[in-house]
Scaffold this active site. Structure first.
Site, short mmCIF file in Angstrom:
data_model
loop_
_atom_site.label_atom_id
_atom_site.label_comp_id
_atom_site.label_asym_id
_atom_site.label_seq_id
_atom_site.Cartn_x
_atom_site.Cartn_y
_atom_site.Cartn_z
N LYS A 16 31.33 84.24 45.31
CA LYS A 16 32.12 84.98 44.30
C LYS A 16 31.21 85.51 43.21
O LYS A 16 31.42 86.57 42.68
CB LYS A 16 33.12 84.03 43.60
CG LYS A 16 34.31 83.65 44.41
CD LYS A 16 35.30 82.87 43.57
CE LYS A 16 34.79 81.54 43.04
NZ LYS A 16 34.49 80.53 44.03
N GLN A 223 36.26 77.85 41.69
CA GLN A 223 36.80 77.15 42.86
C GLN A 223 37.49 78.17 43.79
O GLN A 223 37.09 79.32 43.79
CB GLN A 223 37.74 76.00 42.47
CG GLN A 223 37.02 74.82 41.85
CD GLN A 223 36.82 74.97 40.36
OE1 GLN A 223 37.70 75.38 39.64
NE2 GLN A 223 35.64 74.66 39.89
P1 IMP Z 1 36.65 68.15 41.12
O1 IMP Z 1 37.01 69.58 40.84
O2 IMP Z 1 35.32 67.74 40.55
O3 IMP Z 1 37.76 67.20 40.75
O4 IMP Z 1 36.48 67.99 42.71
C1 IMP Z 1 37.58 68.11 43.59
C2 IMP Z 1 37.16 68.83 44.86
O5 IMP Z 1 36.91 70.20 44.56
C3 IMP Z 1 35.88 68.30 45.50
O6 IMP Z 1 35.99 68.43 46.92
C4 IMP Z 1 34.82 69.26 44.99
O7 IMP Z 1 33.69 69.30 45.82
C5 IMP Z 1 35.59 70.56 45.01
N1 IMP Z 1 35.08 71.56 44.07
C6 IMP Z 1 35.24 71.59 42.74
N2 IMP Z 1 34.64 72.68 42.22
C7 IMP Z 1 34.13 73.36 43.23
C8 IMP Z 1 33.43 74.62 43.33
O8 IMP Z 1 33.18 75.31 42.33
N3 IMP Z 1 33.06 74.99 44.60
C9 IMP Z 1 33.36 74.25 45.69
N4 IMP Z 1 34.01 73.10 45.65
C10 IMP Z 1 34.40 72.65 44.43
#
Ligand code: IMP
Length: 425
Positions: A16, A223
Site C-alpha cells: 500500500k 492493515q
Molecule cells: P495487532 O494489530 O498488533 O493487535 O495484531 C493483530 C494481528 O494483525 C496480527 O496478526 C498482526 O500481525 C496483524 N497486523 C497488525 N498490523 C499489521 C500490518 O500493518 N500489516 C500486517 N499485519 C498486521
C-alpha cells in the site's frame, strides 16, 4: 479525484505504501484514520529511506497537510521518535496534526498485550505487541486516555492514576507481572503531552475545510480488510476497522465525501501471524516468493507466510469496501517461478462449493482452494510502463483477476521503485 481512499484487500503488506506515495504526491492532505504503530511502511525518496509507522506518508512533501484522525491509537513515545527523526533529517513536521480524540497507548497496554499473548499459549493471535488491542479495549470500555487528556497535566494525572492502579492490579494479580511505577509514567507522559500540544487540532474540521476548498485528500489505510475486527479472520485480526467505512468514522467525515476507493492486492497472497490461509504454499515455490518478494515484516521483521492469489478474498474486499479499482502489486515477483495458480472458490470436505468468503474460521480452516492454472512467464517486466507492454501471459493473468474479483485493475506494480508502476484509466 478530490477524496481518495487506499485500502489493503488481503492480510496487509500488499505494498500500500507505494500506491499511497504515488497518490500522496498528488494530494494536498493525507489522513490516517485507524490503527497505530502496528502499521509500518518504508518510503524511498531522493535516495533516502524513511520508515514510517504513525506519521502519514505525505510528510515528505513540504506543503502537504498530514493528519492523524480520532480513530488512530497513538503511542506518543514512538510518534515523537518519528517526529524527531524527520526533523533531524531536515523534513519539516509543521503540517502534522493529531486529533484530540485519538486514544493514547499507555505502557500498561503494551505490557498487557504481551502478557495476554503469553497467557493464550499456543492459541496466541500473533499480535505486534504494540499495545494496540488493549488500547482499543479501553476505548470501548470507556476508560481510555485520549490525546486531549495527554496534553492537560491535571486530567492526565487523574486519569492515568485511576486507570493505572486498576491495570497494575490486573498485571500483578491476574498475570503475575511487574507493576508500572505510576509516578514515573505520569511524569514521562506529561512531558510527551507538553511536546505534542502544538500538533493537536480537530482533524474532522481540518479535513472538512480542505474538502470544501476543493483540495485533493488521500485517506491512507493501515492493515487490511482481512484484519478488520468484523469482516476479517476473527480472532486473528487487529482491533480496528481498516475498511473504507472505517475511514469515515476514524476521521469524522461523511461517506458522501469520498470519490474513489482503491484496494491494493499483491499478485499473490501473504500473511503474518496465525490463522487459516487456504492458498498457503509450504513448498519451494512459497519460499521463492518469500525471498524474491522480500516478504519479511517492516515492523517486526517476521517472515511472512506466502501463497497463491485468492480471488475469494479479494472479491470479499471489493464488496465490503465498495472498491472502484484494484492496484495489483509485485507482479514481477511471479516472473520465473513456473506456472501460476489463482484460487477461484473453495470446496468443503462434503463437496460444497463456496463463492463467498466464510464468516467462520472453522469453516475457512476446512476449505480447500479451487484453482485455475495459468502458464507462467520468465520475462523481466520491470521496465513495462503501459499495460500493453506486458507479455500476453501477464495481461491474461490480470484480466482474469479482474473478472474473478469483479473489479477493474487500475494499477500494476512491476518493481519496487515509485515509477515502476503501470497506471490504467
Ligand atoms: P495487532 O494489530 O498488533 O493487535 O495484531 C493483530 C494481528 O494483525 C496480527 O496478526 C498482526 O500481525 C496483524 N497486523 C497488525 N498490523 C499489521 C500490518 O500493518 N500489516 C500486517 N499485519 C498486521
Amino acid at each position: 479525484m478530490p477524496a481518495n481512499i487506499v485500502i489493503g484487500t488481503q492480510w496487509g503488506d500488499e505494498g500500500k505504501g507505494k500506491v499511497i506515495d504515488i497518490l500522496a504526491s498528488r494530494a494536498q492532505v493525507v489522513v490516517r484514520s485507524q490503527g497505530g504503530n502496528n502499521a509500518g511502511h518504508t518510503v524511498v525518496s531522493g535516495g533516502q529511506t524513511y520508515k514510517l509507522h504513525l506519521v502519514p506518508s505525505g510528510i515528505l512533501y513540504p506543503d502537504t497537510m498530514c493528519l492523524v484522525g480520532a480513530g488512530v491509537v497513538l503511542d506518543p513515545k514512538d510518534f515523537i521518535g518519528e517526529i524527531d527523526e524527520m526533523e533531524r533529517r531536515g523534513i519539516s513536521t509543521k503540517n502534522l496534526k493529531i486529533d484530540p480524540r485519538a486514544h493514547v497507548v499507555m505502557p500498561w497496554h503494551i505490557t498487557l498485550d504481551g502478557l495476554s499473548e503469553t497467557f493464550r499459549g499456543g492459541n496466541d493471535i500473533g499480535t505486534t505487541k504494540r499495545g494496540i488491542g488493549p488500547t482499543y479495549m479501553d476505548k470501548y470500555e470507556r476508560c481510555g486516555i485520549r490525546v486531549c487528556d495527554l496534553i492537560d497535566p491535571v486530567l492526565l494525572e487523574q486519569k492515568a492514576r485511576s486507570t493505572g492502579e486498576l491495570k497494575n492490579k490486573i498485571i500483578t494479580a491476574v498475570y503475575g507481572g511487574q507493576a508500572h511505577d505510576l509516578d514515573a509514567v505520569i511524569a514521562e507522559y506529561k512531558a510527551y503531552g507538553e511536546r505534542l500540544k502544538p500538533y493537536v487540532a480537530d482533524v474532522s474540521v481540518l479535513t472538512y475545510e480542505a474538502y470544501k476548498a476543493g483540495k485533493t485528500i488521500l485517506f491512507e489505510g493501515a492493515q487490511a480488510t482481512l484484519l478488520d475486527i468484523d469482516f476479517g479472520t476473527y480472532p486473528f485480526v487487529t482491533s480496528s476497522h481498516p475498511l473504507s467505512g472505517g475511514v469515515c468514522v476514524g476521521t469524522g467525515v461523511g461517506p458522501k465525501m469520498i470519490d474513489n476507493i482503491i484496494g491494493v492486492a499483491k499478485a499473490y497472497t501473504t500473511r503474518v501471524g496465525k490463522g487459516p490461509f487456504p492458498t498457503e504454499l509450504f513448498d519451494e515455490t512459497g519460499e521463492t516468493i518469500r525471498n524474491k518478494g522480500g516478504e519479511f515484516g517492516t515492523t517486526t521483521g517476521r517472515p511472512r507466510r506466502t501463497g497463491w492469489f485468492d480471488a475469494v478474498i479479494v472479491r470479499h474486499s471489493v464488496r465490503v469496501n465498495g472498491l472502484d479499482g484494484l492496484a495489483i502489486n509485485k507482479l514481477d515477483t511471479l516472473s520465473g517461478i513456473g506456472d501460476l495458480k489463482i484460487c477461484t472458490g473453495y470446496v468443503k470436505p462434503d463437496g460444497t462449493k463456496l463463492h463467498d468468503f466464510p464468516s467462520s474460521l472453522e469453516e475457512l480452516a476446512e476449505c480447500a482452494p479451487i484453482y485455475e492454472e495459468f502458464p507462467g512467464f520468465d520475462d523481466d517486466i520491470s521496465a513495462c510502463r503501459k499495460f500493453e507492454d506486458l507479455p500476453e501471459t501477464c495481461r491474461k493473468y490480470i484480466e482474469r483477476l479482474e473478472e474473478l474479483c469483479e473489479c477493474k485493475v487500475v494499477m500494476v506494480g512491476v518493481g519496487p521503485d515509485r515509477d515502476q508502476q503501470i497506471e490504467r484509466q
